[in-house]
Write an enzyme that holds these catalytic residues in place. Sequence first.
Site, mmCIF file in Angstrom:
data_model
loop_
_atom_site.group_PDB
_atom_site.id
_atom_site.type_symbol
_atom_site.label_atom_id
_atom_site.label_comp_id
_atom_site.label_asym_id
_atom_site.label_seq_id
_atom_site.Cartn_x
_atom_site.Cartn_y
_atom_site.Cartn_z
ATOM 1 N N HIS A 170 4.204 -14.859 -43.132
ATOM 2 C CA HIS A 170 5.568 -15.376 -43.615
ATOM 3 C C HIS A 170 5.601 -16.815 -43.855
ATOM 4 O O HIS A 170 6.527 -17.217 -44.093
ATOM 5 C CB HIS A 170 6.451 -14.723 -42.853
ATOM 6 C CG HIS A 170 6.518 -13.262 -42.606
ATOM 7 N ND1 HIS A 170 6.604 -12.218 -43.695
ATOM 8 C CD2 HIS A 170 5.850 -12.352 -41.876
ATOM 9 C CE1 HIS A 170 6.530 -11.021 -43.401
ATOM 10 N NE2 HIS A 170 6.152 -11.216 -41.914
ATOM 11 N N HIS A 175 6.896 -23.753 -37.064
ATOM 12 C CA HIS A 175 6.661 -23.030 -38.291
ATOM 13 C C HIS A 175 7.905 -23.316 -39.014
ATOM 14 O O HIS A 175 8.778 -24.094 -38.810
ATOM 15 C CB HIS A 175 6.798 -21.587 -38.011
ATOM 16 C CG HIS A 175 7.926 -21.039 -37.345
ATOM 17 N ND1 HIS A 175 8.513 -20.942 -36.145
ATOM 18 C CD2 HIS A 175 8.960 -20.802 -38.279
ATOM 19 C CE1 HIS A 175 9.520 -20.529 -36.104
ATOM 20 N NE2 HIS A 175 10.050 -20.169 -37.331
ATOM 21 N N HIS A 214 9.563 -22.278 -43.031
ATOM 22 C CA HIS A 214 9.968 -21.241 -44.193
ATOM 23 C C HIS A 214 10.409 -21.900 -45.274
ATOM 24 O O HIS A 214 10.981 -22.957 -45.393
ATOM 25 C CB HIS A 214 11.397 -20.370 -43.656
ATOM 26 C CG HIS A 214 11.213 -20.037 -42.318
ATOM 27 N ND1 HIS A 214 11.126 -18.408 -41.999
ATOM 28 C CD2 HIS A 214 11.496 -20.548 -40.962
ATOM 29 C CE1 HIS A 214 11.179 -18.310 -40.520
ATOM 30 N NE2 HIS A 214 11.291 -19.459 -40.103
ATOM 31 N N THR A 226 15.082 -15.252 -36.494
ATOM 32 C CA THR A 226 15.631 -14.833 -38.037
ATOM 33 C C THR A 226 14.843 -14.005 -38.502
ATOM 34 O O THR A 226 14.826 -13.483 -39.781
ATOM 35 C CB THR A 226 15.377 -16.236 -38.946
ATOM 36 O OG1 THR A 226 14.104 -16.726 -39.027
ATOM 37 C CG2 THR A 226 16.413 -17.296 -38.278
ATOM 38 N N THR A 227 13.413 -13.467 -37.614
ATOM 39 C CA THR A 227 12.556 -12.556 -38.281
ATOM 40 C C THR A 227 12.495 -11.573 -37.226
ATOM 41 O O THR A 227 12.934 -11.832 -35.878
ATOM 42 C CB THR A 227 11.240 -13.145 -38.385
ATOM 43 O OG1 THR A 227 10.798 -13.525 -37.137
ATOM 44 C CG2 THR A 227 11.218 -14.156 -39.747
HETATM 45 N N1 LIG Z 1 12.350 -18.251 -37.436
HETATM 46 S S1 LIG Z 1 12.857 -18.276 -35.802
HETATM 47 O O1 LIG Z 1 14.113 -17.772 -35.430
HETATM 48 O O2 LIG Z 1 12.685 -19.712 -35.275
HETATM 49 C C1 LIG Z 1 11.695 -17.294 -34.823
HETATM 50 C C2 LIG Z 1 11.328 -18.221 -33.620
HETATM 51 C C3 LIG Z 1 9.998 -17.466 -32.796
HETATM 52 C C4 LIG Z 1 9.899 -16.176 -32.911
HETATM 53 O O3 LIG Z 1 8.935 -15.759 -32.209
HETATM 54 C C5 LIG Z 1 10.330 -15.600 -34.417
HETATM 55 N N2 LIG Z 1 9.881 -14.346 -34.529
HETATM 56 C C6 LIG Z 1 8.844 -13.728 -34.390
HETATM 57 O O4 LIG Z 1 7.754 -14.496 -33.910
HETATM 58 N N3 LIG Z 1 8.460 -12.511 -35.080
HETATM 59 C C7 LIG Z 1 7.120 -11.892 -34.538
HETATM 60 C C8 LIG Z 1 6.294 -11.729 -35.798
HETATM 61 C C9 LIG Z 1 6.651 -12.777 -37.016
HETATM 62 C C10 LIG Z 1 5.561 -13.696 -37.554
HETATM 63 O O5 LIG Z 1 5.967 -14.476 -38.308
HETATM 64 C C11 LIG Z 1 11.161 -16.412 -35.180
HETATM 65 ZN ZN LIG Z 2 11.860 -19.686 -38.114
#
Ligand SMILES: NS(=O)(=O)c1ccc(O)c(NC(=O)NCCCCO)c1
Ligand SMILES: [Zn+2]
Length: 226
Positions: free
Chosen positions: A63, A92, A94, A199-200
């Site tokens: 993603h 990371h 988006h 958010t994921t």
């Molecule tokens: N976007 S966020 O809110 O900063 C965020 C911070 C840390 C996280 O661990 C996630 N979500 C996540 O890792 N989900 C597991 C598989 C997704 C692979 O992309 C989202």
């Molecule tokens: Zn994020």
Amino acid sequence: EWGYSPTNGPDVWARLFPQAGGARQSPVDICTSIASSDSNLEMKKLTFAYESQSDLRILNTGHGWKVEAPQSGSRLEGGPLGEDIYQLEQFHCHWGETSAEGSEHTVDGRAYAGELHLVHWNTTKYQSFAEAAQHPDGLAVLGVFFDVGNESNDEIEKIVSTLSEIKFKGQFTDIPDVIDPTTFLPSGLGYWTYLGSLTTPPCNECVIWIVYKEPITVTEEQVTYH
Ligand SMILES: NS(=O)(=O)c1ccc(O)c(NC(=O)NCCCCO)c1
Ligand SMILES: [Zn+2]
């Protein structure tokens, strides 16, 4: 596998990830007219201290890209974070198909070209990132919007220049350059803050969000990579 299509996107995440149906889900549209300025936030200044690191591992998550940057020497504290100290774990990005969209948060309905997330966890109260992600004050994420302009961002370039090596989900490589996360932050340090979630999926409701008001500028190429 979850994604962003009508059959596996945010509207159906709650079927597999119950927290996605919760009361403090992110992202949100930031309505600047109803955002209140909290005078004590001025008293407790948000402070951050990062290390510069080289040979960080970058991963294609399917993603977007994610840089694993566990920094035991980093500290994020103050502002909405009470007395606890948060430590950088990863950052990371988006982004979208075009530079007209891509950010997760929107401001008065306006999307930015992309959004960088610097993910921290509460080391005062918890023993690991995974444990912290199970608690309402477990994580603090700094969000920085990307605006597309003519100047490229040198720090982002160090990251984007490695993406040709990790074209497929699950691939990773090392970033040889020294990366200093401080350089990702805008000069204007005004921010909005609210209690939200990942958010994921799994959408854990464990994030204290801190979204900077001022975007940083990147070039079209730096944020429409796919
Ligand atoms: N976007 S966020 O809110 O900063 C965020 C911070 C840390 C996280 O661990 C996630 N979500 C996540 O890792 N989900 C597991 C598989 C997704 C692979 O992309 C989202
Ligand atoms: Zn994020």
